[in-house]
Scaffold this active site. Structure first.
Site, short mmCIF file in Angstrom:
data_model
loop_
_atom_site.label_atom_id
_atom_site.label_comp_id
_atom_site.label_asym_id
_atom_site.label_seq_id
_atom_site.Cartn_x
_atom_site.Cartn_y
_atom_site.Cartn_z
N GLU A 290 0.85 -1.18 0.00
CA GLU A 290 0.00 0.00 0.00
C GLU A 290 0.89 1.24 0.00
O GLU A 290 1.71 1.42 0.91
CB GLU A 290 -0.89 0.01 1.24
N CYS B 268 3.49 9.74 -1.50
CA CYS B 268 4.40 9.83 -2.64
C CYS B 268 4.57 11.31 -2.97
O CYS B 268 3.57 12.01 -3.16
CB CYS B 268 3.79 9.06 -3.82
N ALA B 269 5.76 11.79 -3.00
CA ALA B 269 5.96 13.21 -3.35
C ALA B 269 7.40 13.48 -3.77
O ALA B 269 8.33 12.78 -3.34
CB ALA B 269 5.58 14.13 -2.18
N ILE B 270 7.51 14.48 -4.59
CA ILE B 270 8.82 14.99 -5.03
C ILE B 270 8.87 16.44 -4.57
O ILE B 270 7.86 17.16 -4.63
CB ILE B 270 8.94 14.94 -6.57
N GLN C 130 9.87 18.72 -9.45
CA GLN C 130 8.76 17.96 -10.04
C GLN C 130 8.76 18.06 -11.56
O GLN C 130 9.30 18.99 -12.14
CB GLN C 130 7.43 18.47 -9.48
N TYR D 146 11.70 12.43 -11.99
CA TYR D 146 12.04 11.77 -10.73
C TYR D 146 10.91 10.85 -10.25
O TYR D 146 11.16 9.76 -9.76
CB TYR D 146 12.33 12.81 -9.64
N THR E 228 8.72 9.25 -11.93
CA THR E 228 8.66 8.02 -12.72
C THR E 228 9.77 7.06 -12.32
O THR E 228 9.55 5.87 -12.09
CB THR E 228 8.78 8.36 -14.22
N ASN F 244 -5.64 15.00 -7.63
CA ASN F 244 -4.68 15.79 -8.40
C ASN F 244 -3.60 14.94 -9.04
O ASN F 244 -2.98 15.35 -10.02
CB ASN F 244 -3.98 16.79 -7.47
N GLY G 259 -3.52 11.45 -12.71
CA GLY G 259 -2.85 11.43 -14.01
C GLY G 259 -1.45 10.84 -13.90
O GLY G 259 -1.04 10.04 -14.74
C1 LIG Z 1 -0.78 8.30 -2.64
C2 LIG Z 1 -0.36 9.75 -2.73
O1 LIG Z 1 0.55 10.15 -2.11
S1 LIG Z 1 -1.27 10.74 -3.75
C3 LIG Z 1 -0.40 12.27 -3.73
C4 LIG Z 1 0.68 12.33 -4.78
N1 LIG Z 1 1.59 13.42 -4.47
C5 LIG Z 1 1.33 14.70 -4.74
O2 LIG Z 1 0.32 15.06 -5.34
C6 LIG Z 1 2.36 15.69 -4.25
C7 LIG Z 1 2.69 16.75 -5.28
N2 LIG Z 1 3.21 16.17 -6.53
C8 LIG Z 1 4.39 15.55 -6.58
O3 LIG Z 1 5.09 15.41 -5.62
C9 LIG Z 1 4.83 15.05 -7.95
O4 LIG Z 1 4.34 15.90 -8.94
C10 LIG Z 1 4.37 13.61 -8.24
C11 LIG Z 1 4.93 12.65 -7.20
C12 LIG Z 1 2.86 13.49 -8.29
C13 LIG Z 1 4.93 13.22 -9.63
O5 LIG Z 1 6.34 13.31 -9.61
P1 LIG Z 1 7.11 14.01 -10.81
O6 LIG Z 1 8.56 13.92 -10.58
O7 LIG Z 1 6.56 15.36 -10.99
O8 LIG Z 1 6.67 13.05 -12.01
P2 LIG Z 1 7.40 12.85 -13.43
O9 LIG Z 1 8.23 14.04 -13.76
O10 LIG Z 1 8.09 11.55 -13.44
O11 LIG Z 1 6.15 12.82 -14.40
C14 LIG Z 1 5.67 11.65 -14.99
C15 LIG Z 1 4.47 11.99 -15.83
O12 LIG Z 1 3.37 12.28 -14.96
C16 LIG Z 1 2.88 13.58 -15.23
N3 LIG Z 1 2.47 14.17 -13.98
C17 LIG Z 1 3.26 14.52 -12.94
N4 LIG Z 1 2.51 14.99 -11.94
C18 LIG Z 1 1.23 14.93 -12.35
C19 LIG Z 1 -0.01 15.26 -11.76
N5 LIG Z 1 -0.09 15.75 -10.54
N6 LIG Z 1 -1.13 15.06 -12.48
C20 LIG Z 1 -1.07 14.55 -13.73
N7 LIG Z 1 0.08 14.20 -14.34
C21 LIG Z 1 1.21 14.40 -13.65
C22 LIG Z 1 4.02 14.32 -15.88
O13 LIG Z 1 3.57 15.37 -16.68
C23 LIG Z 1 4.68 13.24 -16.69
O14 LIG Z 1 3.95 13.04 -17.88
P3 LIG Z 1 4.72 12.69 -19.27
O15 LIG Z 1 5.50 11.44 -19.02
O16 LIG Z 1 3.61 12.51 -20.25
O17 LIG Z 1 5.60 13.87 -19.56
#
Ligand SMILES: CC(=O)SCCNC(=O)CCNC(=O)[C@H](O)C(C)(C)COP(=O)(O)OP(=O)(O)OC[C@H]1O[C@@H](n2cnc3c(N)ncnc32)[C@H](O)[C@@H]1OP(=O)(O)O
Length: 488
Positions: free
Chosen positions: A278, A282-284, A289, A293, A295, A321, A324
């Site tokens: 589970e 998850c966050a960067i 972001q 990273y 991925t 949020n 995607g």
């Molecule tokens: C269970 C949970 O924790 S749910 C909560 C998830 N965490 C958050 O929302 C915290 C804020 N966001 C983050 O920390 C980051 O944006 C994460 C963890 C969601 C993604 O990490 P990133 O390093 O930004 O992702 P990465 O650069 O590898 O992107 C991979 C793909 O996902 C897409 N993507 C990234 N974030 C999002 C998002 N919030 N919504 C939709 N698509 C996204 C990117 O555009 C990319 O798409 P592409 O391959 O077509 O170019």
């Protein structure tokens, strides 16, 4: 592990902030209060069913948890402490309110998503609005890194840098690269980002590690750094709840470490007996972001969970949020995992969507870019076997005289590459209609051209293209006009 007691455990709803029974011990000190009014719904009787799979620490979990939520020294040495990103800035408000033992603040969790959708939220959505997509960089195709896979065993460093084993066997001919020419697209954005981060790992600039609360100072500092990132990036998630799960010994955290600082991570709980994990958080960090990273982190997590924990699936309540992002990581909203394997084990979260990811048992998750590159090569080789489309001929010399008359007439069959591509003069196309100039018999020319125009019109009608001709205007006269126009 007593699975029955899992199933009968009290409801552990994120919305109600009911902590998992496994957390009740570690949280007993810190959870005596909460500014978020969490409801301590977990019954002590359920504790055993969440016995941590990791070696217990000599330190009391209670003390540690409490200390970590309020110890400024530890906060100050957190991995993000000196960074421009203020992922740890929120820690000043992690002081617990001792008068409130009620954890039933549904609203704090229900607003988890909505607040982050709010564009005025500085830590959540607004930071995401400022994300800049990393440009696709072309990756030079190399043959040297083949076979480097992220196989690893045990908790600790994960991924290629730490790997000694090779990934699932992908055999490719060594000389295949030689025919990989410039006109083949090197890689897509996904592969380019993965390759780039993989190279950084191999160069030792970046590392992925997996640790739980194990009393090792360095790991604890990283875990605190990760906790700070979670607190910052999930602003409506109660901070003490984050601390509790990150420090809970039944949870593990895969972290990205760059220059000894945490860039991001995933905290998950492996249910080894049920063979699923589970994902809790998850966050960067904000300024890193959308650079790939997230991925790469997920790929490391999958490989680690499969190879070390023996898991086959991941479940998570994805924030609306971030749906995607999870979809791009192979998660689906459909849950295919049999209910009896997971129901009663995981916590429910309001404002999130339960998503599942099946972990492939063979994919080299930390070396997908190499696999994709080899697949491209294999497809390219096959296409070359079947066609000459990879051969690029020099352009035709259409230099004209000053009057605009072509210097030399180029016969169709003389166009370089046409015959090699399988063209023959009797084929459909130009050869059916000899050029008007070269034909000796104008009647024959007209016949050919009329036939061509008829078939052309037929095609146009089939494609529902409407050609409006006057009633008196016959098809032949239309064709004739065309011929005259061409000759003019
Ligand atoms: C269970 C949970 O924790 S749910 C909560 C998830 N965490 C958050 O929302 C915290 C804020 N966001 C983050 O920390 C980051 O944006 C994460 C963890 C969601 C993604 O990490 P990133 O390093 O930004 O992702 P990465 O650069 O590898 O992107 C991979 C793909 O996902 C897409 N993507 C990234 N974030 C999002 C998002 N919030 N919504 C939709 N698509 C996204 C990117 O555009 C990319 O798409 P592409 O391959 O077509 O170019």
């Amino acid at each position: 592990m007593d699975t029955h007691s899992h199933l009968t455990a009290p409801n552990r709803s994120r919305s109600s902030q009911s902590p998992s029974p496994s957390h009740s011990a570690s949280a007993s000190a810190s959870a005596t209060s909460s500014i978020h009014k969490r409801k301590l719904a977990a019954a002590a009787a359920g504790d055993d069913d969440h016995l941590p799979p990791f070696a217990p620490s000599s330190l009391s979990a209670d003390t540690r948890d409490g200390a970590l939520t309020s110890n400024d020294d530890l906060e100050s040495i957190s991995a993000r402490g000196a960074d421009s990103d203020s992922d740890d800035a929120e820690d000043s408000d992690t002081v617990l309110d001792d008068e409130d033992e009620d954890f039933d603040n549904d609203s704090s969790m229900r607003t988890f998503t909505t607040a982050r959708l709010d564009t005025t939220n500085p830590a959540g959505s607004s930071s995401r609005n400022t994300k800049i997509k990393m440009e696709n960089t072309n990756v030079k195709i190399e043959n040297s890194d083949s076979g480097k896979d992220g196989g690893h065993t045990g908790t600790g460093a994960v991924g290629p840098a730490a790997a000694g084993s090779s990934g699932p066997g992908i055999v490719v001919k060594e000389d295949s690269v030689k025919i990989f020419t410039e006109n083949l697209q090197a890689s897509g954005a996904y592969s380019a980002r993965e390759e780039s981060l993989k190279r950084e790992e191999e160069a030792g600039k970046l590392k992925f590690v997996c640790y739980s609360n194990d009393d090792v100072d360095e790991h604890m500092v990283w875990l605190i750094g990760l906790k700070n990132i979670f607190a910052r990036q999930l602003p409506n998630m109660p901070k003490e709840y984050i601390v509790r799960l990150v420090m809970d010994r039944s949870h593990k955290s895969v972290m990205i470490i760059r220059r000894n600082q945490v860039v991001g991570g995933i905290t998950y709980r492996p249910y080894v007996s049920q063979r699923f994990g589970e994902i809790a958080f998850c966050a960067i960090t904000a300024d890193e972001q959308v650079k790939g990273y997230g991925t790469r982190l997920m790929n490391h997590l999958k490989q680690h969970a499969r190879d070390v924990d023996g898991l086959t699936h991941f479940l998570t309540y994805a924030d609306n949020n971030a749906v995607g992002y999870f979809i791009k990581q192979g998660f689906t909203k459909e849950i295919y995992l049999e209910k009896d394997r997971w129901q009663g084990y995981i916590k429910d979260y309001d404002g999130g969507i339960l998503m599942e990811c099946k972990i492939d048992q063979k994919l080299p998750y930390t070396d997908l870019s190499t696999m994709i590159r080899r697949q491209r090569q294999a497809i390219d080789e096959k296409i070359r076997e079947l066609s000459n489309c990879h051969i690029i001929y020099p352009g035709i010399d259409f230099q004209k005289k000053e009057a605009g008359i072509p210097k030399k007439i180029i016969k169709v069959e003389d166009i370089p590459g046409l015959r090699e591509a399988g063209w023959t003069p009797d084929q459909w196309g130009h050869s059916r209609f000899r050029t008007l100039n070269s034909a000796s018999d104008s009647a024959t020319n007209q016949k050919y051209l009329t036939a061509f125009m008829r078939s052309l019109l037929k095609c146009l009608k089939i494609t529902r293209t409407v050609i409006l001709l006057p009633m008196s205007y016959s098809l032949d006269s239309y064709c004739m006009d065309f011929v005259l126009a061409v000759n003019a």
